[in-house]
Scaffold this motif. Structure first.
Motif, PDB file in Angstrom:
ATOM      1  N   CYS A 106       0.908  -1.195  -0.052  1.00 50.20           N
ATOM      2  CA  CYS A 106      -0.023   0.004  -0.046  1.00 50.20           C
ATOM      3  C   CYS A 106       0.988   1.045   0.111  1.00 50.20           C
ATOM      4  O   CYS A 106       1.645   1.375   0.997  1.00 50.20           O
ATOM      5  N   VAL A 107       0.758   2.149  -0.799  1.00 48.07           N
ATOM      6  CA  VAL A 107       1.469   3.217  -1.115  1.00 48.07           C
ATOM      7  C   VAL A 107       0.575   4.226  -1.064  1.00 48.07           C
ATOM      8  O   VAL A 107      -0.262   4.861  -2.206  1.00 48.07           O
ATOM      9  N   ALA A 108       0.689   5.261  -0.129  1.00 49.39           N
ATOM     10  CA  ALA A 108      -0.255   6.246   0.213  1.00 49.39           C
ATOM     11  C   ALA A 108       0.128   7.744  -0.558  1.00 49.39           C
ATOM     12  O   ALA A 108       0.981   7.562  -1.455  1.00 49.39           O
ATOM     13  N   MET A 109      -0.988   8.552  -0.491  1.00 48.75           N
ATOM     14  CA  MET A 109      -0.763   9.740  -1.169  1.00 48.75           C
ATOM     15  C   MET A 109       0.726  10.590  -1.118  1.00 48.75           C
ATOM     16  O   MET A 109       1.209  10.444   0.006  1.00 48.75           O
ATOM     17  N   GLN A 110       1.059  11.011  -2.371  1.00 47.08           N
ATOM     18  CA  GLN A 110       1.959  12.064  -2.138  1.00 47.08           C
ATOM     19  C   GLN A 110       3.483  11.302  -1.601  1.00 47.08           C
ATOM     20  O   GLN A 110       4.344  12.182  -1.240  1.00 47.08           O
ATOM     21  N   VAL A 111       3.587  10.133  -2.087  1.00 40.51           N
ATOM     22  CA  VAL A 111       4.895   9.552  -1.787  1.00 40.51           C
ATOM     23  C   VAL A 111       5.871   9.679  -2.927  1.00 40.51           C
ATOM     24  O   VAL A 111       5.523   9.632  -4.012  1.00 40.51           O
ATOM     25  N   SER A 112       7.157  10.119  -2.782  1.00 44.64           N
ATOM     26  CA  SER A 112       8.245  10.359  -3.581  1.00 44.64           C
ATOM     27  C   SER A 112       9.301   9.236  -3.750  1.00 44.64           C
ATOM     28  O   SER A 112       9.795   9.175  -2.702  1.00 44.64           O
ATOM     29  N   PHE A 113       9.607   8.767  -4.876  1.00 41.19           N
ATOM     30  CA  PHE A 113      10.499   7.614  -5.246  1.00 41.19           C
ATOM     31  C   PHE A 113      11.410   8.679  -6.026  1.00 41.19           C
ATOM     32  O   PHE A 113      11.375   8.609  -7.251  1.00 41.19           O
ATOM     33  N   VAL A 114      12.622   9.030  -5.258  1.00 36.75           N
ATOM     34  CA  VAL A 114      13.443   9.775  -5.828  1.00 36.75           C
ATOM     35  C   VAL A 114      14.824   8.837  -6.174  1.00 36.75           C
ATOM     36  O   VAL A 114      15.510   8.771  -5.283  1.00 36.75           O
ATOM     37  N   ASN A 115      15.205   8.554  -7.524  1.00 32.17           N
ATOM     38  CA  ASN A 115      16.275   7.485  -7.656  1.00 32.17           C
ATOM     39  C   ASN A 115      17.191   8.168  -8.498  1.00 32.17           C
ATOM     40  O   ASN A 115      18.214   7.540  -8.864  1.00 32.17           O
ATOM     41  N   SER A 116      17.215   9.700  -8.602  1.00 39.27           N
ATOM     42  CA  SER A 116      18.316  10.199  -9.227  1.00 39.27           C
ATOM     43  C   SER A 116      19.072  11.231  -8.324  1.00 39.27           C
ATOM     44  O   SER A 116      18.230  11.840  -7.675  1.00 39.27           O
ATOM     45  N   THR A 117      20.353  11.520  -8.433  1.00 40.80           N
ATOM     46  CA  THR A 117      20.821  12.583  -7.681  1.00 40.80           C
ATOM     47  C   THR A 117      22.172  12.944  -8.359  1.00 40.80           C
ATOM     48  O   THR A 117      22.349  12.668  -9.404  1.00 40.80           O
ATOM     49  N   HIS A 118      23.013  13.787  -7.844  1.00 35.25           N
ATOM     50  CA  HIS A 118      24.287  14.315  -8.418  1.00 35.25           C
ATOM     51  C   HIS A 118      25.410  14.174  -7.434  1.00 35.25           C
ATOM     52  O   HIS A 118      25.024  14.157  -6.280  1.00 35.25           O
ATOM     53  N   ASP A 119      26.654  14.043  -7.905  1.00 37.26           N
ATOM     54  CA  ASP A 119      27.709  14.168  -7.084  1.00 37.26           C
ATOM     55  C   ASP A 119      27.907  15.652  -6.764  1.00 37.26           C
ATOM     56  O   ASP A 119      27.338  16.323  -7.515  1.00 37.26           O
ATOM     57  N   ILE A 120      28.580  15.761  -5.863  1.00 37.52           N
ATOM     58  CA  ILE A 120      28.880  17.139  -5.241  1.00 37.52           C
ATOM     59  C   ILE A 120      30.126  17.639  -6.112  1.00 37.52           C
ATOM     60  O   ILE A 120      31.032  17.140  -6.171  1.00 37.52           O
ATOM     61  N   GLY A 121      29.681  18.633  -6.978  1.00 37.10           N
ATOM     62  CA  GLY A 121      30.798  19.224  -7.854  1.00 37.10           C
ATOM     63  C   GLY A 121      31.699  20.324  -7.229  1.00 37.10           C
ATOM     64  O   GLY A 121      31.454  20.497  -5.897  1.00 37.10           O
ATOM     65  N   ASP A 122      32.598  21.017  -7.961  1.00 36.26           N
ATOM     66  CA  ASP A 122      33.115  22.003  -7.341  1.00 36.26           C
ATOM     67  C   ASP A 122      32.506  23.570  -7.196  1.00 36.26           C
ATOM     68  O   ASP A 122      31.406  23.357  -7.310  1.00 36.26           O
ATOM     69  N   SER A 123      33.188  24.506  -6.629  1.00 34.84           N
ATOM     70  CA  SER A 123      32.463  25.536  -6.279  1.00 34.84           C
ATOM     71  C   SER A 123      31.667  26.416  -7.335  1.00 34.84           C
ATOM     72  O   SER A 123      30.839  27.231  -7.192  1.00 34.84           O
ATOM     73  N   GLU A 124      32.019  25.964  -8.531  1.00 31.79           N
ATOM     74  CA  GLU A 124      31.266  26.665  -9.862  1.00 31.79           C
ATOM     75  C   GLU A 124      30.014  26.133  -9.968  1.00 31.79           C
ATOM     76  O   GLU A 124      29.066  26.870 -10.363  1.00 31.79           O
ATOM     77  N   MET A 125      29.986  24.746  -9.660  1.00 32.35           N
ATOM     78  CA  MET A 125      28.426  24.162  -9.795  1.00 32.35           C
ATOM     79  C   MET A 125      28.259  23.136  -8.846  1.00 32.35           C
ATOM     80  O   MET A 125      29.024  21.891  -9.155  1.00 32.35           O
ATOM     81  N   ARG A 126      27.866  23.108  -7.725  1.00 38.29           N
ATOM     82  CA  ARG A 126      27.759  22.235  -6.691  1.00 38.29           C
ATOM     83  C   ARG A 126      27.031  20.737  -7.166  1.00 38.29           C
ATOM     84  O   ARG A 126      27.248  19.566  -6.765  1.00 38.29           O
ATOM     85  N   GLY A 127      25.835  21.031  -7.952  1.00 38.13           N
ATOM     86  CA  GLY A 127      25.388  19.751  -8.441  1.00 38.13           C
ATOM     87  C   GLY A 127      26.108  19.268  -9.721  1.00 38.13           C
ATOM     88  O   GLY A 127      25.882  19.540 -10.709  1.00 38.13           O
ATOM     89  N   GLY A 128      27.064  18.319  -9.385  1.00 28.59           N
ATOM     90  CA  GLY A 128      28.152  17.778 -10.329  1.00 28.59           C
ATOM     91  C   GLY A 128      27.284  16.571 -11.359  1.00 28.59           C
ATOM     92  O   GLY A 128      26.137  16.779 -11.569  1.00 28.59           O
ATOM     93  N   ARG A 129      27.896  15.606 -11.580  1.00 27.17           N
ATOM     94  CA  ARG A 129      27.589  14.601 -12.585  1.00 27.17           C
ATOM     95  C   ARG A 129      26.634  13.954 -11.812  1.00 27.17           C
ATOM     96  O   ARG A 129      26.404  13.574 -10.719  1.00 27.17           O
ATOM     97  N   GLY A 130      25.268  13.550 -12.913  1.00 26.54           N
ATOM     98  CA  GLY A 130      24.206  12.919 -12.409  1.00 26.54           C
ATOM     99  C   GLY A 130      24.333  11.557 -12.308  1.00 26.54           C
ATOM    100  O   GLY A 130      25.275  10.872 -13.071  1.00 26.54           O
ATOM    101  N   LYS A 131      23.569  11.099 -11.453  1.00 20.18           N
ATOM    102  CA  LYS A 131      23.690   9.331 -11.375  1.00 20.18           C
ATOM    103  C   LYS A 131      22.370   8.927 -10.740  1.00 20.18           C
ATOM    104  O   LYS A 131      21.784   9.529 -10.132  1.00 20.18           O
TER     105      LYS A 131
END
Length: 170
Positions: free
Chosen positions: A87-112
């Motif tokens: 049973c999965v109730a309302m408004q559940v988020s299945f988030v299976n993408s993220t990013h590596d931490i990048g350098d100070s120019e762009m903290r959201g680095g390579r996606g995985k």
């Protein structure tokens, strides 16, 4: 003549309209919704209206006698598997993408991305967020509002941010 990038954007647009406007419409009964999702490679038993399926390459599998209530979010950067009798109730988020931490120019680095698995007989309460690579063991209950960052061992009640086992279940 259109460039390949333009065609890819157009294909994503059509997929988004198909999955997240037409298929998830309140005017589409869940039996038909199951067929419409299958056209994009998703195998679902019962998903309620207004759920959002992401653009990623992953696929959604929802097992027998399992339902996902309204307004759930399925990232689909990788596969999401919800096995039987869940049973999965309302408004559940299945988030299976993220990013590596990048350098100070762009903290959201390579996606995985990593798959998410919910084993048989689980109850995922409303507004739970499940993060990449998590497996929720058989017979677990995840309390409302929890953020699941690590695997959950079978037959436990998990709650909090981050989710922790607070009770053993029989």
């Amino acid at each position: 003549m259109k460039t390949p990038y333009t065609l890819i954007k157009f294909a994503r647009y059509i997929k988004n309209v198909w999955l997240n406007s037409i298929s998830s419409s309140p005017f589409i009964p869940y039996q038909l919704r199951r067929i419409l999702y299958k056209l994009y490679g998703h195998q679902v038993s019962r998903i309620f209206l207004n759920c959002f399926l992401g653009y990623g390459p992953g696929h959604l599998y929802v097992g027998k006698n399992t339902y996902c209530n309204s307004l759930c979010f399925f990232d689909l950067g990788n596969d999401i598997t919800i096995k039987d009798n869940c049973c999965v109730a309302m408004q559940v988020s299945f988030v299976n993408s993220t990013h590596d931490i990048g350098d100070s120019e762009m903290r959201g680095g390579r996606g995985k991305s990593k798959p998410i698995v919910v084993e048989d007989g689980c109850w995922i309460c409303s507004r739970v967020t499940i993060l990449p690579g998590v497996t929720i063991g058989k017979g677990c209950v995840i309390a409302a509002g929890a953020v699941v960052t690590k695997d959950c061992l079978p037959n436990g009640l998990y709650a909090g941010v981050p989710a922790k086992r607070i009770k053993d279940l029989k």
